[in-house]
Design a protein around this motif. Structure first.
Motif, PDB file in Angstrom:
ATOM      1  N   MET A 144      10.544  13.823 -40.467  1.00 10.96           N
ATOM      2  CA  MET A 144      11.514  14.882 -40.181  1.00 10.96           C
ATOM      3  C   MET A 144      11.420  15.328 -38.726  1.00 10.96           C
ATOM      4  SD  MET A 144      11.078  16.999 -43.749  1.00 10.96           S
ATOM      5  CE  MET A 144      12.002  18.467 -43.270  1.00 10.96           C
ATOM      6  N   HIS A 145      10.194  15.472 -38.232  1.00  7.66           N
ATOM      7  CA  HIS A 145      10.010  15.896 -36.846  1.00  7.66           C
ATOM      8  C   HIS A 145      10.531  14.849 -35.874  1.00  7.66           C
ATOM      9  CE1 HIS A 145       7.889  17.110 -33.117  1.00  7.66           C
ATOM     10  NE2 HIS A 145       8.082  18.312 -33.608  1.00  7.66           N
ATOM     11  N   GLU A 146      10.343  13.595 -36.220  1.00  6.66           N
ATOM     12  CA  GLU A 146      10.860  12.501 -35.389  1.00  6.66           C
ATOM     13  C   GLU A 146      12.376  12.589 -35.270  1.00  6.66           C
ATOM     14  OE1 GLU A 146      11.321   7.699 -35.995  1.00  6.66           O
ATOM     15  OE2 GLU A 146       9.436   8.620 -36.636  1.00  6.66           O
ATOM     16  N   ILE A 147      13.033  12.982 -36.363  1.00  2.00           N
ATOM     17  CA  ILE A 147      14.493  13.073 -36.368  1.00  2.00           C
ATOM     18  C   ILE A 147      14.983  14.312 -35.625  1.00  2.00           C
ATOM     19  CG2 ILE A 147      16.525  13.379 -37.839  1.00  2.00           C
ATOM     20  CD1 ILE A 147      14.774  11.920 -40.039  1.00  2.00           C
ATOM     21  N   VAL A 148      14.390  15.470 -35.926  1.00  2.51           N
ATOM     22  CA  VAL A 148      14.961  16.732 -35.444  1.00  2.51           C
ATOM     23  C   VAL A 148      14.460  17.127 -34.060  1.00  2.51           C
ATOM     24  CG1 VAL A 148      15.220  17.506 -37.823  1.00  2.51           C
ATOM     25  CG2 VAL A 148      13.250  18.310 -36.496  1.00  2.51           C
ATOM     26  N   GLY A 149      13.273  16.658 -33.669  1.00  2.00           N
ATOM     27  CA  GLY A 149      12.734  17.057 -32.376  1.00  2.00           C
ATOM     28  C   GLY A 149      12.671  18.563 -32.255  1.00  2.00           C
TER      29      GLY A 149
END
Length: 213
Positions: A169-174
């Protein structure tokens, strides 16, 4: 890091009583948790009990399945904000997402955000039911709709937060949107791992044990 600043002290079980909500709010004030997270029928009580403190009130809508109609979710959000909720944690429509009805998913999130204005909106993905591709779609829909957070889980599905899902999720949303990890997080060590990964909020019913000396 001060763990209490990340904790949404949570009580969402079906048989929660007023006395248990009072205890939830008392301990939230004592430990200076960021927020309490409750079902809608307890919002007014929680707001009264937390008056004069910095603890926020978060209310869930479309909970726990996400399958109520959009007008019902909008009504819930409006009602709970009027009753004192500072934040809304909504379950997105998982069936629509899995059927790739992305415009409908995004429009629902956007309508709820419009209804609550400057109040914080967290979108619960229920990642245990989703593929990585579906998690990506959900995150992108939440961002496009103007939500403030994506959240892993209700705690009522077949699984809760995982480090793998949160990392993805963090990779996607930054830095475009914040992340709340919730579901099955029961100890300080695990909570701190999520925070180090970039999580801004931890949803847990084990907050008191986490901050105990």
């Amino acid at each position: 890091m001060r763990l209490e600043n990340y904790i949404d002290h949570t009580l969402l079980k079906a048989d929660a009583t007023d006395s248990e909500i009072k205890e939830l709010c008392l301990t939230a004030k004592q430990h200076r948790f960021y927020a309490v997270c409750v079902n809608g029928c307890h919002v007014s009580l929680a707001k009264r009990l937390l008056e004069g403190s910095k603890v926020k009130v978060a209310a869930v809508i479309g909970f726990p399945l996400g399958a109520t109609s959009t007008p019902v979710k909008v009504f819930e959000a409006s009602e709970y904000v009027q009753n004192g909720a500072d934040e809304i944690d909504m379950v997105l429509n998982i069936g629509w997402l899995r059927a790739r009805q992305m415009t409908t998913v995004q429009d629902e999130i956007a309508e709820i955000k419009k209804t609550i204005g400057q109040k914080i909106l967290k979108v619960i993905l229920e990642t245990c039911y989703l593929t990585k591709e579906e998690i990506k779609w959900a995150c992108e829909a939440a961002i496009a709709a103007g939500a403030d957070f994506v959240k892993t889980s209700t705690g009522f599905g077949t699984g809760g937060a995982t480090l793998e899902d949160v990392a993805y999720m963090h990779e996607i949303v930054g830095n475009r949107i914040k992340i709340k990890a919730s579901g099955g997080i029961k100890d300080a060590k695990t909570a701190r791992e999520y925070i180090k990964m970039g999580v801004s909020r931890i949803g847990t019913s084990s907050g008191v044990a986490m901050v105990a000396p």
